[in-house]
Design a protein around this motif. Structure first.
Motif, mmCIF file in Angstrom:
data_model
loop_
_atom_site.group_PDB
_atom_site.id
_atom_site.type_symbol
_atom_site.label_atom_id
_atom_site.label_comp_id
_atom_site.label_asym_id
_atom_site.label_seq_id
_atom_site.Cartn_x
_atom_site.Cartn_y
_atom_site.Cartn_z
ATOM 1 N N VAL A 34 138.222 16.482 128.743
ATOM 2 C CA VAL A 34 136.768 16.608 128.691
ATOM 3 C C VAL A 34 136.470 17.817 127.828
ATOM 4 C CG1 VAL A 34 134.644 16.902 129.975
ATOM 5 C CG2 VAL A 34 136.517 15.612 130.963
ATOM 6 N N ARG A 35 135.701 17.589 126.751
ATOM 7 C CA ARG A 35 135.497 18.666 125.797
ATOM 8 C C ARG A 35 134.122 19.306 125.948
ATOM 9 N NH1 ARG A 35 136.610 16.001 120.246
ATOM 10 N NH2 ARG A 35 136.879 18.097 119.430
ATOM 11 N N ASN A 36 134.078 20.556 125.488
ATOM 12 C CA ASN A 36 132.807 21.260 125.377
ATOM 13 C C ASN A 36 132.131 21.506 126.728
ATOM 14 O OD1 ASN A 36 131.239 22.602 123.615
ATOM 15 N ND2 ASN A 36 129.969 20.850 123.052
ATOM 16 N N ILE A 37 132.894 22.052 127.676
ATOM 17 C CA ILE A 37 132.339 22.382 128.994
ATOM 18 C C ILE A 37 131.918 23.847 128.976
ATOM 19 C CG2 ILE A 37 132.868 22.600 131.442
ATOM 20 C CD1 ILE A 37 134.806 20.371 131.186
ATOM 21 N N GLU A 38 130.748 24.102 129.542
ATOM 22 C CA GLU A 38 130.220 25.468 129.556
ATOM 23 C C GLU A 38 130.915 26.309 130.630
ATOM 24 O OE1 GLU A 38 126.107 27.565 130.916
ATOM 25 O OE2 GLU A 38 125.960 25.552 130.082
ATOM 26 N N VAL A 39 131.279 27.535 130.269
ATOM 27 C CA VAL A 39 131.839 28.464 131.256
ATOM 28 C C VAL A 39 130.667 29.179 131.916
ATOM 29 C CG1 VAL A 39 133.266 30.505 131.609
ATOM 30 C CG2 VAL A 39 133.926 28.799 129.917
ATOM 31 N N VAL A 40 130.537 29.008 133.223
ATOM 32 C CA VAL A 40 129.400 29.593 133.927
ATOM 33 C C VAL A 40 129.716 31.010 134.382
ATOM 34 C CG1 VAL A 40 127.852 29.365 135.913
ATOM 35 C CG2 VAL A 40 128.594 27.337 134.669
ATOM 36 N N ARG A 41 130.932 31.214 134.858
ATOM 37 C CA ARG A 41 131.290 32.547 135.350
ATOM 38 C C ARG A 41 132.794 32.745 135.249
ATOM 39 N NH1 ARG A 41 130.000 33.567 141.473
ATOM 40 N NH2 ARG A 41 127.874 33.159 140.835
ATOM 41 N N VAL A 42 133.196 33.974 134.955
ATOM 42 C CA VAL A 42 134.612 34.335 134.964
ATOM 43 C C VAL A 42 134.797 35.396 136.028
ATOM 44 C CG1 VAL A 42 136.511 35.288 133.637
ATOM 45 C CG2 VAL A 42 134.827 33.857 132.500
ATOM 46 N N ASP A 43 135.588 35.081 137.040
ATOM 47 C CA ASP A 43 135.832 36.016 138.134
ATOM 48 C C ASP A 43 137.262 36.527 137.998
ATOM 49 O OD1 ASP A 43 136.223 37.364 140.470
ATOM 50 O OD2 ASP A 43 135.389 35.809 141.768
ATOM 51 N N ALA A 44 137.413 37.662 137.318
ATOM 52 C CA ALA A 44 138.751 38.176 137.023
ATOM 53 C C ALA A 44 139.458 38.645 138.286
ATOM 54 C CB ALA A 44 138.651 39.314 136.020
ATOM 55 N N GLU A 45 138.670 39.110 139.249
ATOM 56 C CA GLU A 45 139.250 39.659 140.472
ATOM 57 C C GLU A 45 140.019 38.593 141.256
ATOM 58 O OE1 GLU A 45 137.519 41.728 144.439
ATOM 59 O OE2 GLU A 45 136.280 41.800 142.632
ATOM 60 N N ASN A 46 139.429 37.386 141.339
ATOM 61 C CA ASN A 46 140.046 36.312 142.112
ATOM 62 C C ASN A 46 140.680 35.243 141.239
ATOM 63 O OD1 ASN A 46 139.085 37.328 144.717
ATOM 64 N ND2 ASN A 46 137.073 36.828 143.869
ATOM 65 N N ASN A 47 140.773 35.502 139.935
ATOM 66 C CA ASN A 47 141.331 34.536 138.987
ATOM 67 C C ASN A 47 140.591 33.211 139.021
ATOM 68 O OD1 ASN A 47 143.481 36.054 137.870
ATOM 69 N ND2 ASN A 47 144.546 35.848 139.818
ATOM 70 N N LEU A 48 139.273 33.283 139.104
ATOM 71 C CA LEU A 48 138.508 32.049 139.184
ATOM 72 C C LEU A 48 137.674 31.845 137.925
ATOM 73 C CD1 LEU A 48 137.185 32.070 142.839
ATOM 74 C CD2 LEU A 48 139.152 30.886 141.925
ATOM 75 N N LEU A 49 137.519 30.576 137.596
ATOM 76 C CA LEU A 49 136.714 30.195 136.454
ATOM 77 C C LEU A 49 135.731 29.157 136.980
ATOM 78 C CD1 LEU A 49 136.838 30.816 133.404
ATOM 79 C CD2 LEU A 49 138.275 28.819 133.149
ATOM 80 N N LEU A 50 134.445 29.364 136.737
ATOM 81 C CA LEU A 50 133.468 28.358 137.145
ATOM 82 C C LEU A 50 132.995 27.615 135.907
ATOM 83 C CD1 LEU A 50 131.233 29.975 139.878
ATOM 84 C CD2 LEU A 50 133.555 29.180 139.984
ATOM 85 N N LEU A 51 133.218 26.305 135.924
ATOM 86 C CA LEU A 51 132.855 25.473 134.792
ATOM 87 C C LEU A 51 131.711 24.564 135.189
ATOM 88 C CD1 LEU A 51 136.435 24.424 133.671
ATOM 89 C CD2 LEU A 51 135.074 26.329 132.852
#
Lengths: 210, 149
Positions: free
Chosen positions: A173-190
């Motif tokens: 699936v291409r071109n998904i928006e990154v909503v949040r990057v949580d470096a502390e918990n290694n989380l990516l919200l797409l």
């Protein structure tokens, strides 16, 4: 460097943005990934980073996997994929990459394995409409109907959509928006959905869509 | 493990504290409205007839009568657009969803008020306790007399 990481789909939920808009998001546990090997043009014919995610028990790993991991002084990994690069990068084998890399990346592609649906009929697999519920239809309600003309050409054309195994295939699936990057918990919200079941492994990379 | 991460994300989008209100309460919902680039607060007053969902998806429905016409508005509880919820009056109700109010009009829409336990109610229970204690002691004395006699 083209940013790419391996991760695991955690699940979907929704979050509020400041103005009160609700955004549907997929939570991805992304990294940290170990660079197992650096592919170079001279050696391999292309540039890429080979990443590993999620440790595997040594006793469950093959001798070759153990040896491969030992070279960069790490544990054998359960999920190993390569991320192509345009040219040489300053990243060396053995380095650990974290989700922070996505801080500057606005949009990503996600590669995963879709949910397996087994042997599926044409309605589920290809979105056919089936036959009518009544008016003389006899036990053929979910059938595909005709698969082509009869006497001429007297055979079924190649590529006619039929029932068969559905799902459990690689999906990008291409071109998904990154909503949040949580470096502390290694989380990516797409934003939106990504392929595969919760807990499934996925590759997230900077989008190549222009 | 997976749920822990899910909780982390969901908690981050929740409001720290949500005003407590119950089904049947008459509330003022303070809604933030953006007019041009100015923000103001509009108050929507009515009876809470339902609450649904959990976590960031929790919603509540407020019903009011506007010019003789029933109007219901469903709010996301944790939305930043909801500035405040003030309980004006508590209604005594016996179910979690008050959809039966939709088929009622006029006086029948009213709900009996529910009061928090007040001083008089406390006094009443205290009196009942004293009475029970007295009865018990009388009974004990009677039995004592019977055994001695």
């Amino acid at each position: 460097m083209r940013v790419g990481l391996l991760g695991r789909k955690v699940g979907m939920t929704q979050i509020y943005q400041e103005g009160g808009t609700v955004v549907p998001v997929t939570v991805v546990e992304c990294g940290p990934c170990t660079v197992l090997q650096v592919r170079t043009l001279e050696q391999d014919g292309y540039h890429a980073l080979q990443l590993g995610f999620d440790d595997k028990k040594r006793k469950n790993a093959r001798q070759s996997e153990r040896g491969h991991a030992r070279k960069v002084d790490t544990e054998p990994k359960r999920f190993v994929r390569e991320v192509r690069q345009d040219g040489p990068t300053d990243i060396a084998a053995g380095q650990t990459l974290t989700v922070q890399l996505f801080g500057e990346v606005g949009r990503v592609d996600v590669i995963g394995t879709s949910k397996g649906r087994g042997y599926a009929g044409v309605i589920k697999r290809h979105g056919f409409r089936g036959l009518r519920a009544s008016h003389g239809v006899k036990r053929m309600h979910r059938h595909p109907g005709s698969s082509g003309p009869s006497a001429d050409p007297a055979r079924t054309q190649k590529g006619i959509r039929k029932p068969g195994h559905f799902g459990h295939a690689q999906v990008t699936v291409r071109n998904i928006e990154v909503v949040r990057v949580d470096a502390e918990n290694n989380l990516l919200l797409l934003r939106g959905a990504v392929p595969g079941p919760n807990g499934g492994y996925i590759t997230v990379r900077q989008t190549n869509k222009v | 493990m997976q749920n822990r991460l899910m909780d982390l994300v969901e908690k981050s989008t929740l409001k720290g504290s949500v005003p407590s209100f119950e089904i049947g309460d008459t509330v003022d919902v303070h809604v933030r409205i953006l007019e041009g680039d100015k923000e103001r607060i509009q108050i929507y007053n009515g009876v809470v007839i339902a609450r649904s969902g959990a976590g960031p998806r929790e919603m509540f429905v407020v019903r009011r009568i506007v010019q003789g016409e029933g109007v219901e508005r469903k709010f996301p509880l944790h939305s930043p657009r909801i500035a405040d919820i003030v309980v004006k009056r508590s209604g005594r109700v016996r179910r979690a969803k008050l959809y039966y109010l939709r088929s009622r009009s006029g006086k029948a829409v009213r709900l009996k008020e529910r009061y928090a336990p007040t001083a008089s109610a406390e006094a009443k229970t205290a009196k009942a306790e004293r009475k029970a204690a007295r009865a018990a002691s009388r009974k004990a004395a009677k039995e004592k007399a019977a055994t001695e006699g």
